[in-house]
Design a protein around this motif. Structure first.
Motif, PDB file in Angstrom:
ATOM      1  N   UNK A 167      32.456 -26.715   7.663  1.00  0.00           N
ATOM      2  CA  UNK A 167      33.763 -27.220   8.744  1.00  0.00           C
ATOM      3  C   UNK A 167      33.117 -28.680   9.241  1.00  0.00           C
ATOM      4  N   UNK A 168      31.899 -28.708   9.820  1.00  0.00           N
ATOM      5  CA  UNK A 168      31.503 -29.792  10.284  1.00  0.00           C
ATOM      6  C   UNK A 168      31.189 -30.903   9.136  1.00  0.00           C
ATOM      7  N   UNK A 196      29.625 -36.087  18.386  1.00  0.00           N
ATOM      8  CA  UNK A 196      30.501 -34.690  17.416  1.00  0.00           C
ATOM      9  C   UNK A 196      29.327 -33.631  17.242  1.00  0.00           C
ATOM     10  N   UNK A 197      28.252 -34.200  16.848  1.00  0.00           N
ATOM     11  CA  UNK A 197      27.147 -33.292  16.634  1.00  0.00           C
ATOM     12  C   UNK A 197      26.569 -32.697  18.080  1.00  0.00           C
ATOM     13  N   UNK A 198      26.478 -33.313  19.212  1.00  0.00           N
ATOM     14  CA  UNK A 198      26.129 -33.138  20.320  1.00  0.00           C
ATOM     15  C   UNK A 198      27.004 -31.927  21.049  1.00  0.00           C
ATOM     16  N   UNK A 199      28.289 -32.372  20.993  1.00  0.00           N
ATOM     17  CA  UNK A 199      29.249 -31.512  21.744  1.00  0.00           C
ATOM     18  C   UNK A 199      29.821 -30.437  20.970  1.00  0.00           C
ATOM     19  N   UNK A 200      29.438 -30.181  19.737  1.00  0.00           N
ATOM     20  CA  UNK A 200      29.910 -29.052  18.836  1.00  0.00           C
ATOM     21  C   UNK A 200      29.163 -27.824  19.191  1.00  0.00           C
ATOM     22  N   UNK A 201      29.972 -26.656  19.052  1.00  0.00           N
ATOM     23  CA  UNK A 201      29.274 -25.286  19.112  1.00  0.00           C
ATOM     24  C   UNK A 201      29.218 -24.796  17.693  1.00  0.00           C
ATOM     25  N   UNK A 202      27.972 -24.335  17.409  1.00  0.00           N
ATOM     26  CA  UNK A 202      27.728 -23.965  16.226  1.00  0.00           C
ATOM     27  C   UNK A 202      27.721 -22.337  16.125  1.00  0.00           C
ATOM     28  N   UNK A 203      28.136 -22.128  14.851  1.00  0.00           N
ATOM     29  CA  UNK A 203      28.334 -20.550  14.808  1.00  0.00           C
ATOM     30  C   UNK A 203      27.122 -19.848  14.377  1.00  0.00           C
ATOM     31  N   UNK A 204      26.191 -20.669  13.921  1.00  0.00           N
ATOM     32  CA  UNK A 204      24.742 -19.955  13.781  1.00  0.00           C
ATOM     33  C   UNK A 204      23.709 -20.894  13.771  1.00  0.00           C
ATOM     34  N   UNK A 258      21.584 -21.579  11.455  1.00  0.00           N
ATOM     35  CA  UNK A 258      21.452 -22.395  10.363  1.00  0.00           C
ATOM     36  C   UNK A 258      22.397 -23.577  10.226  1.00  0.00           C
ATOM     37  N   UNK A 259      23.553 -23.242  10.641  1.00  0.00           N
ATOM     38  CA  UNK A 259      24.659 -24.406  10.879  1.00  0.00           C
ATOM     39  C   UNK A 259      24.007 -25.472  11.646  1.00  0.00           C
ATOM     40  N   UNK A 260      23.453 -25.289  12.824  1.00  0.00           N
ATOM     41  CA  UNK A 260      22.961 -26.270  13.762  1.00  0.00           C
ATOM     42  C   UNK A 260      21.839 -27.046  12.854  1.00  0.00           C
ATOM     43  N   UNK A 261      20.816 -26.320  12.317  1.00  0.00           N
ATOM     44  CA  UNK A 261      19.959 -26.995  11.739  1.00  0.00           C
ATOM     45  C   UNK A 261      20.168 -28.127  10.424  1.00  0.00           C
ATOM     46  N   UNK A 262      21.224 -27.556   9.848  1.00  0.00           N
ATOM     47  CA  UNK A 262      21.980 -28.320   8.843  1.00  0.00           C
ATOM     48  C   UNK A 262      22.585 -29.525   9.496  1.00  0.00           C
ATOM     49  N   UNK A 263      23.087 -29.628  10.501  1.00  0.00           N
ATOM     50  CA  UNK A 263      23.560 -30.891  11.257  1.00  0.00           C
ATOM     51  C   UNK A 263      22.616 -31.665  11.724  1.00  0.00           C
ATOM     52  N   UNK A 264      21.546 -30.869  12.155  1.00  0.00           N
ATOM     53  CA  UNK A 264      20.444 -31.762  12.859  1.00  0.00           C
ATOM     54  C   UNK A 264      19.647 -32.631  11.773  1.00  0.00           C
ATOM     55  N   UNK A 266      35.748 -28.850  17.904  1.00  0.00           N
ATOM     56  CA  UNK A 266      34.494 -28.561  17.775  1.00  0.00           C
ATOM     57  C   UNK A 266      33.816 -27.871  18.771  1.00  0.00           C
ATOM     58  N   UNK A 267      34.320 -28.061  19.918  1.00  0.00           N
ATOM     59  CA  UNK A 267      33.980 -27.096  21.172  1.00  0.00           C
ATOM     60  C   UNK A 267      34.228 -25.784  21.028  1.00  0.00           C
ATOM     61  N   UNK A 268      35.242 -25.276  20.111  1.00  0.00           N
ATOM     62  CA  UNK A 268      35.564 -23.857  19.900  1.00  0.00           C
ATOM     63  C   UNK A 268      34.607 -23.266  19.045  1.00  0.00           C
ATOM     64  N   UNK A 269      33.743 -23.870  18.178  1.00  0.00           N
ATOM     65  CA  UNK A 269      32.989 -23.234  17.263  1.00  0.00           C
ATOM     66  C   UNK A 269      33.217 -23.880  15.826  1.00  0.00           C
ATOM     67  N   UNK A 270      32.320 -24.455  15.177  1.00  0.00           N
ATOM     68  CA  UNK A 270      32.308 -24.540  13.925  1.00  0.00           C
ATOM     69  C   UNK A 270      31.174 -24.194  13.031  1.00  0.00           C
ATOM     70  N   UNK A 271      31.200 -24.126  11.706  1.00  0.00           N
ATOM     71  CA  UNK A 271      29.840 -23.773  10.911  1.00  0.00           C
ATOM     72  C   UNK A 271      29.734 -25.130  10.226  1.00  0.00           C
ATOM     73  N   UNK A 272      28.612 -25.033   9.265  1.00  0.00           N
ATOM     74  CA  UNK A 272      28.250 -26.111   8.648  1.00  0.00           C
ATOM     75  C   UNK A 272      29.311 -26.995   7.710  1.00  0.00           C
TER      76      UNK A 272
END
Length: 379
Positions: free
Chosen positions: A74-75, A139-147, A149-155, A66-72
Motif C-alpha cells: 500500500x505504501x 508520509x513515511x514518518x507519520x505512517x503506521x506500519x502493519x509489520x 518488515x513493512x517498516x524496514x522496506x520503507x526505511x 497512513x495513520x490508520x495502518x498500511x503495509x509495504x
C-alpha cells in the motif's frame, strides 16, 4: 500563505482555500484547470475575490489513511501514484511551488488508492510545499506500519530517496518495481528522464527550474504541447469521467501561460547538489550524557526514540522520550535535526526545534530530547 480546510460536500471532497497577504488569482492558470480536466487533479472554483474551492474526487486526507495502518504494498502504491502525478505536472509546465504537497491535503480514494492533488493558481503565492522529498519524508514518518518488515522496506526506500545524488522518477519506480513487482504487472515500462535536480542551463541567461528536463531532451514548444496532450490522454485512458475531449470548443492543454511571463518565480531545489561527494571517513556522532554511549550517525536518515524496532538510536529507561522522537538528516556534509511532533519536544542548545522543521546542528552543540542530553560531534 493561503489557508486551507479539508471538508466534504454531498459525499465529495471539498478543499476550501482562502488567500492571505498579497496573493491574488492568476486567471490564465485558473482557466487552464477549468478547461482541462486531468485525472489526479482537483478542479478549482472561484468563491470570491479571495476564496477558492477544489472539488472533483471522493476520498479522505492521505494523513488519515497512513495513520490508520498500511503495509509495504500500500505504501509503494501511494508513492507510485504520487510520482505519476508529479511527472504529468512537470511535463505540462506547472509551477511546482504552487502544488500543495502536505499529506493533510492530499486526497486518497481508499478503495483503489488513487491520489488527488490540487494546484494554487495564484500570483505572489508563498510556497505551500518544500518539495517531493520532504513530502515523502512526512508520509513515511507519520505512517503506521502493519509489520516490522513493512517498516524496514520503507526505511530502505527513504534512504535511497534522501541520498546526496538525488533521484529520478524512473529510478524511484524501478526501485518500487523490485520491491513490489505486482504493481507493474499490467503496465508497460516507459523511459522517463525527469531528474529531481537542476538541469544544465541551455544559455547563460536561461533560468534553472527544478523539474525541467535536461537541455538535450527539451523539444520545440509545439512538440511540448503535443507531448502534454499525449500524456494527459494516456493517463486518462479508460476513465470516462476525466477523459480529455478534443472538441473544437475546448482548447488542448498548453504550457501554463504564467511560466512564460516575467512573473515566473524561482523554484527551490529538491537536491542541494548534483555532485556526489565521497563518503566521509569519520561520521558525526551523538554521545548520551547519562550513559556515555556514543552512536555514529552513519545513515542519511537517522531516527532517535524509544521504540527499538523503528529507530537507529534507542533511548531506554526514559519514559519521557517519544517512540519516534526526532530525526537527523545528513546532506552535503551537514546535519539537520527535525522534531517528529514529540510530546516533550526537542532542543538545540536550549532552543526549541519547531515540529517538522529542520534545524542545522553544529559541532559542539548540545541536543536535548525531553530531559535527555546528547553531545554532538561533527565528523
Amino acid at each position: 500563505m493561503a489557508k486551507f480546510k479539508f471538508t466534504e460536500i454531498n459525499g465529495e471532497v471539498c478543499i476550501k482555500c482562502r488567500f492571505t497577504g498579497n496573493e491574488m488569482l492568476n486567471e490564465p492558470e485558473y482557466r487552464y484547470f477549468i478547461d482541462n480536466r486531468i485525472k489526479g487533479w482537483l478542479v478549482p472554483f472561484s468563491e470570491g475575490a479571495d476564496r477558492l474551492e477544489f472539488t472533483g474526487a471522493k476520498g479522505i486526507p492521505l494523513i488519515n489513511k497512513i495513520k490508520s495502518g498500511i503495509d509495504k504494498q500500500e505504501y509503494f502504491l501511494i508513492v507510485k501514484n504520487l510520482l505519476d502525478i508529479i511527472k504529468v505536472a512537470e511535463t505540462c509546465g506547472f509551477n511546482m511551488t504552487n502544488i500543495v504537497l502536505a499529506p493533510d491535503f492530499i486526497t486518497i480514494d481508499t478503495d483503489n488508492f488513487d491520489i488527488w492533488l490540487f494546484y494554487l493558481p495564484l500570483w505572489y503565492n508563498e510556497s505551500c510545499n518544500d518539495g517531493i522529498v520532504n513530502c515523502l519524508r512526512k508520509i513515511s514518518t507519520y505512517a503506521k506500519y502493519k509489520s516490522q518488515s513493512d517498516y524496514l522496506a520503507v526505511d530502505g526506500f527513504m534512504n535511497f530517496v534522501c541520498r546526496e545524488s538525488g533521484f529520478t522518477i524512473s529510478e524511484a519506480k524501478e526501485y518500487i518495481r523490485r520491491e513490489v513487482p505486482e504493481l507493474f504487472a499490467a503496465q508497460p515500462s516507459k523511459p522517463e528522464h525527469t531528474q529531481f535536480s537542476r538541469p544544465a542551463s541551455r544559455t547563460p541567461e536561461s533560468a534553472h527550474t527544478q523539474f525541467s528536463r535536461p537541455s538535450a531532451h527539451i523539444p520545440e514548444p509545439a512538440t511540448r504541447v503535443n507531448m502534454a496532450q499525449t500524456i494527459i490522454n494516456d493517463i486518462n485512458k479508460g476513465s470516462q469521467e476525466f477523459k480529455h475531449t478534443a472538441a473544437p470548443e475546448i482548447p488542448e492543454p498548453k504550457i501554463i501561460p504564467s511560466l512564460e511571463s516575467n512573473k515566473r518565480s524561482g523554484l527551490p531545489e529538491l537536491v542541494k547538489s548534483e555532485h556526489i561527494k565521497p563518503t566521509p571517513k569519520n561520521y558525526p556522532q551523538l554521545t548520551r550524557r547519562a550513559t556515555g554511549v556514543t552512536m555514529k550517525i552513519d545513515k542519511p536518515v537517522f531516527r532517535i526514540g524509544k521504540e527499538r524496532d523503528r529507530v537507529d538510536f534507542c533511548i531506554t529507561e526514559n519514559r519521557t522520550i517519544s517512540r519516534l522522537h526526532a530525526t537527523i538528516y545528513t546532506r552535503n556534509g551537514s546535519c539537520y535535526v527535525e522534531d517528529n511532533n514529540s510530546t516533550n519536544r526537542t532542543y538545540i542548545n536550549g532552543t526549541p526545534v519547531p515540529a517538522d522543521t529542520e534545524i542545522k546542528i553544529k559541532n559542539g552543540d548540545v541536543l536535548k530530547l525531553s530531559n535527555e542530553e546528547f553531545d554532538f560531534i561533527d565528523g
